[in-house]
Design a protein around this motif. Structure first.
Motif, mmCIF file in Angstrom:
data_model
loop_
_atom_site.group_PDB
_atom_site.id
_atom_site.type_symbol
_atom_site.label_atom_id
_atom_site.label_comp_id
_atom_site.label_asym_id
_atom_site.label_seq_id
_atom_site.Cartn_x
_atom_site.Cartn_y
_atom_site.Cartn_z
ATOM 1 N N ALA A 31 -18.174 5.414 16.412
ATOM 2 C CA ALA A 31 -17.348 5.210 17.612
ATOM 3 C C ALA A 31 -18.235 5.037 18.847
ATOM 4 C CB ALA A 31 -16.390 6.381 17.793
ATOM 5 N N VAL A 32 -19.298 5.857 18.957
ATOM 6 C CA VAL A 32 -20.192 5.733 20.117
ATOM 7 C C VAL A 32 -20.946 4.405 20.048
ATOM 8 C CG1 VAL A 32 -22.089 6.771 21.417
ATOM 9 C CG2 VAL A 32 -20.455 8.251 20.262
ATOM 10 N N ASN A 34 -20.012 1.702 18.593
ATOM 11 C CA ASN A 34 -19.026 0.644 18.870
ATOM 12 C C ASN A 34 -18.836 0.443 20.377
ATOM 13 O OD1 ASN A 34 -16.870 -1.189 17.930
ATOM 14 N ND2 ASN A 34 -15.509 0.281 18.913
ATOM 15 N N GLU A 35 -18.703 1.566 21.099
ATOM 16 C CA GLU A 35 -18.473 1.454 22.554
ATOM 17 C C GLU A 35 -19.730 0.993 23.282
ATOM 18 O OE1 GLU A 35 -15.541 1.282 23.430
ATOM 19 O OE2 GLU A 35 -14.778 2.168 21.598
ATOM 20 N N ALA A 36 -20.900 1.499 22.856
ATOM 21 C CA ALA A 36 -22.147 1.097 23.535
ATOM 22 C C ALA A 36 -22.432 -0.386 23.283
ATOM 23 C CB ALA A 36 -23.312 1.962 23.051
ATOM 24 N N GLY A 38 -20.155 -2.604 22.564
ATOM 25 C CA GLY A 38 -19.099 -3.306 23.305
ATOM 26 C C GLY A 38 -19.457 -3.433 24.779
ATOM 27 N N LEU A 39 -20.088 -2.390 25.296
ATOM 28 C CA LEU A 39 -20.486 -2.404 26.706
ATOM 29 C C LEU A 39 -21.540 -3.493 26.939
ATOM 30 C CD1 LEU A 39 -19.768 -0.801 29.214
ATOM 31 C CD2 LEU A 39 -21.549 0.837 28.644
ATOM 32 N N GLU A 41 -21.853 -6.177 25.206
ATOM 33 C CA GLU A 41 -21.112 -7.451 25.124
ATOM 34 C C GLU A 41 -20.377 -7.733 26.448
ATOM 35 O OE1 GLU A 41 -17.888 -7.509 22.334
ATOM 36 O OE2 GLU A 41 -18.009 -9.677 22.080
ATOM 37 N N ASP A 42 -19.754 -6.677 26.987
ATOM 38 C CA ASP A 42 -19.047 -6.835 28.273
ATOM 39 C C ASP A 42 -20.014 -7.302 29.365
ATOM 40 O OD1 ASP A 42 -16.733 -6.001 27.072
ATOM 41 O OD2 ASP A 42 -16.716 -3.991 27.970
ATOM 42 N N ALA A 64 -28.430 4.548 23.829
ATOM 43 C CA ALA A 64 -27.314 5.297 23.213
ATOM 44 C C ALA A 64 -27.162 4.871 21.753
ATOM 45 C CB ALA A 64 -26.021 5.049 23.984
ATOM 46 N N GLU B 13 -21.168 10.698 25.284
ATOM 47 C CA GLU B 13 -21.625 9.294 25.286
ATOM 48 C C GLU B 13 -20.458 8.350 25.021
ATOM 49 O OE1 GLU B 13 -24.941 8.746 22.649
ATOM 50 O OE2 GLU B 13 -26.361 9.153 24.256
ATOM 51 N N ARG B 21 -16.072 0.663 29.968
ATOM 52 C CA ARG B 21 -15.440 -0.561 29.451
ATOM 53 C C ARG B 21 -14.013 -0.695 29.975
ATOM 54 N NH1 ARG B 21 -15.789 -1.790 23.400
ATOM 55 N NH2 ARG B 21 -15.866 -3.921 24.193
ATOM 56 N N PRO B 104 -13.706 3.909 14.899
ATOM 57 C CA PRO B 104 -13.910 3.299 16.208
ATOM 58 C C PRO B 104 -12.730 2.389 16.563
ATOM 59 C CG PRO B 104 -15.557 2.530 14.573
ATOM 60 C CD PRO B 104 -14.588 3.367 13.848
#
Lengths: 216, 142
Positions: A31-32, A34-36, A38-39, A41-42, A64, B13, B21, B104
Motif C-alpha cells: 500500500a505504501v 503503491n502510494e509513493a 503513484g505520487l 506518477e502524479d 519511501a 508514510e 495525492r 493497495p
C-alpha cells in the motif's frame, strides 16, 4: 520439550496466525509502495503540464519505496525461515536466533497492543529441539505475556543455558512477572514439556525447556 | 467545492503519500495516525468523508466506526484494509460504513467514492435543512 505433544490443529492454527499477520504486513508494504509510486506518477503528469518538478519530492518518494522494499524483504525472509522450521522434526537449534525470529514474527501483535517487544539478554545456547514446536511455545508465551501488559509497556525476552537445557525469560520493567498468574498458558507449556516459573530477583517469568530426544 | 476528508491510518508514510495525492486532486485532507487524534480531529472539524484503516493499534476500525457513528451519525465512512474479509465487509456495512476497499487502493476509485460521499452528505444536510424549515414554518404563525 517432548515430541508429538502438540495437537496438529494447534500447530496449524499457529501457522495460520503467523501467515495472516505476515500477509497483512506485506499488504501494508504494498500500500505504501503503491502510494509513493503513484505520487511520482502524479508529479511527472504535473511536470508534463508545465508545473515545476521538485527533485526533493521525487527523492523522498523514491526513498519511501526503497525503505518499504527493505521492510518487505525482511518480512519475507522471516516468513521463509519460519516456513523452514518444519523441515526437520528435531535438529540442533540456535536458541538466540530462534528467539530473534519469534520476536520479529510477534512484533505486529505487540504493535497492535502498543507494547514494545524486544529481544533482551541472549546468551549463546543451542540444543536439540523441534524448532516449529519451540516457536509455537515461545510465540504463545509472548502472546500470553502481552495480554498481561498494557499499552506503553515494554516486554523483553531473553534466553540462557540452564541445567543442560535452556530458559527463556520474559520481563517488563516496573511490572510483575507477566506469566505469573496465567494458569492456562502454564498448562499449555506443561503439555509441551516446558516448565513455567518466576525469577524473583528480576521479576521475570521463566520458561524452562530440556533437549528433545532425537528419533531412533 | 473541494471535498473535506479525514484520513486515518497508523502507517505514517502511507498517510503522507495518500494525503498528498488526494490534495493534488483538489481535496482538503487532514490526517490522523491514532484513534485518539482521529477523535480530536473529528470533534473539531466538519468532513465530507472519512477514510479509515480497519486495523489501528489503539482501536480497531470497526470499534472506531461505531464510535464515529454514535457521535456523527451522518458521517460517510470508507473503510480501507490490508486484508478484506467478507465478514468484516458485511459487519462494516451493517454498522453504516459507506464503502469498503482493500489496500493497495486505486486512487481513482477512492476519489470517486469520496465524491459520492460528499454528494450523499449534501443530500442529508439539505434534507435536514428542509425538515428544519418546515418545522419552523409549521410552528410559527406568520
Amino acid at each position: 520439550m517432548s515430541q508429538a505433544t502438540v495437537p496438529a490443529r494447534e500447530g496449524l492454527k499457529f501457522f495460520g496466525r503467523v501467515s495472516a499477520s505476515v500477509s497483512h504486513e506485506i499488504k501494508n508494504v504494498f500500500a505504501v509502495i503503491n502510494e509513493a509510486a503513484g505520487l511520482i506518477e502524479d508529479f511527472t503528469l504535473m511536470a508534463e503540464r508545465g508545473m515545476p518538478l521538485k527533485p526533493e519530492r521525487l527523492k523522498s518518494a523514491a526513498n519511501a519505496i526503497q525503505g518499504q522494499i527493505r521492510r518487505g524483504d525482511t518480512i519475507v525472509k522471516n516468513m521463509n525461515a519460519f516456513a523452514h522450521s518444519t523441515d526437520e522434526d528435531v535438529r540442533e537449534v540456535n536458541l538466540a536466533e530462534l528467539l530473534g525470529l519469534t520476536v520479529a514474527l510477534a512484533n505486529r501483535l505487540a504493535d497492535m497492543k502498543q507494547i514494545r517487544l524486544t529481544a533482551g539478554d541472549c546468551e549463546p545456547v543451542s540444543l536439540a529441539a523441534d524448532s516449529f514446536d519451540l516457536m509455537l511455545l515461545l510465540h504463545s508465551s509472548i502472546a500470553a505475556a502481552l495480554d498481561a501488559l498494557s499499552a506503553g509497556d515494554t516486554l523483553a525476552v531473553g534466553v540462557k543455558p540452564e541445567n543442560g537445557g535452556a530458559s527463556f525469560s520474559l520481563s517488563s520493567p516496573g511490572k510483575d512477572a507477566p506469566l505469573a498468574n496465567d494458569e492456562a498458558f502454564a498448562q499449555f507449556a506443561r503439555s509441551m514439556g516446558a516448565d513455567v516459573g518466576v525469577d524473583e530477583d528480576n521479576r521475570a517469568s521463566v520458561l524452562r525447556i530440556q533437549p528433545t530426544a532425537r528419533p531412533e | 467545492m473541494s471535498e473535506k476528508v479525514l484520513l486515518i491510518d497508523d502507517e505514517e508514510e502511507f498517510l503522507n503519500a495518500l494525503s498528498e495525492r488526494m490534495e493534488i486532486r483538489g481535496m482538503d485532507v487532514k490526517t490522523a495516525a491514532t484513534a485518539d487524534s482521529a477523535v480530536a480531529a473529528l470533534d473539531n472539524n466538519e468532513y465530507d468523508a472519512i477514510v479509515l484503516d480497519l486495523q489501528m493499534p489503539d482501536m480497531n476500525g470497526i470499534e472506531m466506526l461505531k464510535a464515529i457513528k454514535v457521535r456523527h451519525p451522518d458521517m460517510q465512512v470508507i473503510l480501507l484494509t490490508g486484508h478484506a474479509t467478507v465478514e468484516a465487509g458485511i459487519q462494516a456495512m451493517k454498522l453504516g460504513a459507506m464503502d469498503f476497499m482493500e489496500k493497495p487502493a486505486d486512487i481513482e476509485s477512492l476519489t470517486e467514492k469520496i465524491k459520492k460521499a460528499q454528494a450523499k452528505k449534501m443530500v442529508i444536510v439539505e434534507k435536514k435543512t428542509a425538515s428544519k424549515v418546515s418545522d419552523i414554518l409549521s410552528h410559527k404563525g406568520w
